[in-house]
Design a protein around this motif. Structure first.
Motif, PDB file in Angstrom:
ATOM      1  N   UNK A   1       0.828  -1.216   0.000  1.00 27.99           N
ATOM      2  CA  UNK A   1       0.000   0.000   0.000  1.00 27.99           C
ATOM      3  C   UNK A   1       0.858   1.260   0.000  1.00 27.99           C
ATOM      4  N   UNK A   2       1.864   1.294   0.871  1.00 32.38           N
ATOM      5  CA  UNK A   2       2.737   2.481   0.920  1.00 32.38           C
ATOM      6  C   UNK A   2       3.476   2.674  -0.406  1.00 32.38           C
ATOM      7  N   UNK A   3       3.943   1.561  -0.981  1.00 33.68           N
ATOM      8  CA  UNK A   3       4.675   1.671  -2.242  1.00 33.68           C
ATOM      9  C   UNK A   3       3.770   2.236  -3.338  1.00 33.68           C
ATOM     10  N   UNK A   4       2.560   1.691  -3.432  1.00 36.21           N
ATOM     11  CA  UNK A   4       1.644   2.119  -4.503  1.00 36.21           C
ATOM     12  C   UNK A   4       1.249   3.579  -4.352  1.00 36.21           C
ATOM     13  N   UNK A   5       0.981   3.975  -3.123  1.00 34.46           N
ATOM     14  CA  UNK A   5       0.566   5.355  -2.866  1.00 34.46           C
ATOM     15  C   UNK A   5       1.684   6.331  -3.240  1.00 34.46           C
ATOM     16  N   UNK A   6       2.889   6.021  -2.786  1.00 35.54           N
ATOM     17  CA  UNK A   6       4.018   6.912  -3.063  1.00 35.54           C
ATOM     18  C   UNK A   6       4.346   6.939  -4.557  1.00 35.54           C
ATOM     19  N   UNK A   7       4.190   5.793  -5.211  1.00 37.84           N
ATOM     20  CA  UNK A   7       4.447   5.731  -6.650  1.00 37.84           C
ATOM     21  C   UNK A   7       3.534   6.718  -7.398  1.00 37.84           C
TER      22      UNK A   7
ATOM     23  N   UNK B   1      11.788  -0.373   6.794  1.00 37.49           N
ATOM     24  CA  UNK B   1      10.779  -0.955   5.878  1.00 37.49           C
ATOM     25  C   UNK B   1      10.064   0.145   5.112  1.00 37.49           C
ATOM     26  N   UNK B   2       9.720   1.200   5.811  1.00 41.55           N
ATOM     27  CA  UNK B   2       8.999   2.300   5.175  1.00 41.55           C
ATOM     28  C   UNK B   2       9.877   2.926   4.090  1.00 41.55           C
ATOM     29  N   UNK B   3      11.122   3.144   4.452  1.00 40.75           N
ATOM     30  CA  UNK B   3      12.068   3.729   3.520  1.00 40.75           C
ATOM     31  C   UNK B   3      12.217   2.874   2.266  1.00 40.75           C
ATOM     32  N   UNK B   4      12.284   1.578   2.469  1.00 45.41           N
ATOM     33  CA  UNK B   4      12.441   0.671   1.342  1.00 45.41           C
ATOM     34  C   UNK B   4      11.217   0.753   0.420  1.00 45.41           C
TER      35      UNK B   4
END
Ligand code: SAH
Length: 392
Positions: free
Chosen positions: A313-319, A344-347
């Motif tokens: 979810x975090x990856x998709x949102x930031x993308x 993890x968040x940073x990654x």
């Protein structure tokens, strides 16, 4: 007082002042021990190690006092006073700032308890049965806290107490009543609705990060995703943003945001609020429309079991934000999931940056403010993570 006896070797973490006793560390406990009761924690060699609240579950005891000392009569008054002194040292109690977190659980040596202050009202949240049973004592200590001028204590624990404990907790005033609340944060005004709002009504933990955002806002087109009460939006307006768009899927949050913007900037047409799903909204905007984007979603991973999906979810949102932001733009991106570590968040954010093909640099690494302190023996207390990114 009833006693819990530990298995051999299980005293180590308590000697290092970690405030939790896990159920797996216990060798024996009294049969008639009730949830929420105060217990003594005893080592396998029969030495008293600590005193705390017992609870059924993986965290079996939340420690209030280490060593042989017993809990004194004025225990809550003393802990509250010391927490209050810290907030004074932090210069958080001023004419232009009347809201702050007074008690941040383990970080203030009161595991299971959260107290947020809004003017003369304290909103009290119990996260453990022990704190639930002690709520009247705590409320009493709050209104008697010297200099703090607390008149009302609202108890709000229906969603924070362990569901299985079945304590029948009701949200209500323990002392005083509702007399309206205008919270003032760094000179900006906010209507706080602790009766219906999320958490204690306001996300006090973003105060310092909102201040930093203000400094980046001048002349920018700001997109505040997951705006809730519009905190970041109001600071962006004060910072001289050219336009501010606030987005939240909840129409109640949009109403709150509009009211708070109007309160501070009446008839200012730079602001627009939109009730829509964040992912859909980001898909719908044009590229290069915004050059300052805030991503402050709810915890995507509330439990360890949700970790994998949370990180996706975090990856998709930031993308989505990387794909849409204008060159030279700045992203404030956050995670408040406790189980998601900084790394993890940073990654997840790095992966998104690399997938977008944008050149990204970290300008600031953010966390929770000083009125949400982290006990050095309890690193789990650090939950808010943020990055300020420069995108080319
Ligand atoms: N940034 C806020 C706090 C955000 S709390 C502040 O500074 O106060 C998270 C918010 O996200 C809530 O208001 C919730 O209604 C909203 N939300 C949850 N899921 C969402 C989604 N899919 N799209 C948009 N908003 C969402």
């Amino acid at each position: 007082m009833k006693q819990i006896i530990l298995k051999p070797g299980k005293e180590e973490s308590i000697l290092r002042h970690h405030p939790w006793v896990f159920s797996g560390a216990i060798s024996s406990l009294p049969e008639d021990l009730q949830e929420g009761e105060m217990v003594e924690v005893i080592s396998s060699r029969r030495k008293k190690l600590a005193t705390g609240h017992y609870q059924i579950g993986s965290i079996a005891v939340r420690i209030l006092e280490f060593g042989e000392t017993s809990i004194p009569e004025n225990f809550y008054s003393e802990r509250l006073f010391s927490a209050y002194q810290l907030r004074k040292t932090l210069n958080l109690i001023r004419k232009d700032n009347n809201c702050y977190r007074l008690i941040h659980g383990e970080g203030d040596f009161l595991p299971g308890l959260v107290v947020d202050i809004y003017g003369d009202t304290a909103v009290l949240q119990a996260h453990s049965p022990g704190m639930h049973f002690d709520r009247f004592k705590i409320a009493d200590a709050l209104v008697n806290l010297p200099q703090a001028h607390i008149r009302n204590v609202y108890y709000k624990s229906d969603t924070t107490l362990p569901f299985k404990a079945n304590l029948g907790a009701i949200n209500d005033y323990i002392i005083g009543k509702y007399d309206g609340c205008l919270a003032i944060e760094n000179g900006l005004s906010f209507n706080i609705d602790w009766l219906k709002g999320q958490k204690t009504g306001f996300f006090i933990d973003q105060r310092e990060n909102r201040m930093l955002l203000e400094k980046f806002s001048y002349g920018r087109n700001v997109l505040n995703m997951f705006c809730y009460t519009g905190g970041f939006s109001v600071y962006a307006m004060r910072g001289g943003a050219a336009k501010v768009i606030s987005v939240d899927s909840s129409s109640k949050a949009i109403e709150l945001t509009e009211a708070n913007v109007n309160l501070n900037f009446p008839s200012d047409n730079r602001h627009t609020a939109v009730a829509e799903d964040a992912f859909k909204f980001l898909d719908g905007i044009k590229k290069d429309e915004y050059d300052l984007i805030i991503l402050d979603p709810p915890a995507f991973a509330k439990h360890r079991s949700a970790l994998k999906n949370g990180l996706i979810g975090y990856r998709k949102l930031n993308l989505k934000a990387f794909e849409k932001i204008r060159k030279g733009g700045v992203i404030f991106t956050f995670s408040c999931s406790q189980v998601v570590t900084k790394e993890m968040f940073r990654l997840a954010v790095f992966t998104a940056a690399s997938q977008s093909g944008r050149k990204v640099r970290i300008l600031h690494q953010l966390t929770q403010p000083a009125d949400h302190p982290v006990d050095i023996s309890h690193p789990e207390g650090e939950y808010l993570k943020g990055l300020v990114l420069y995108v080319e």
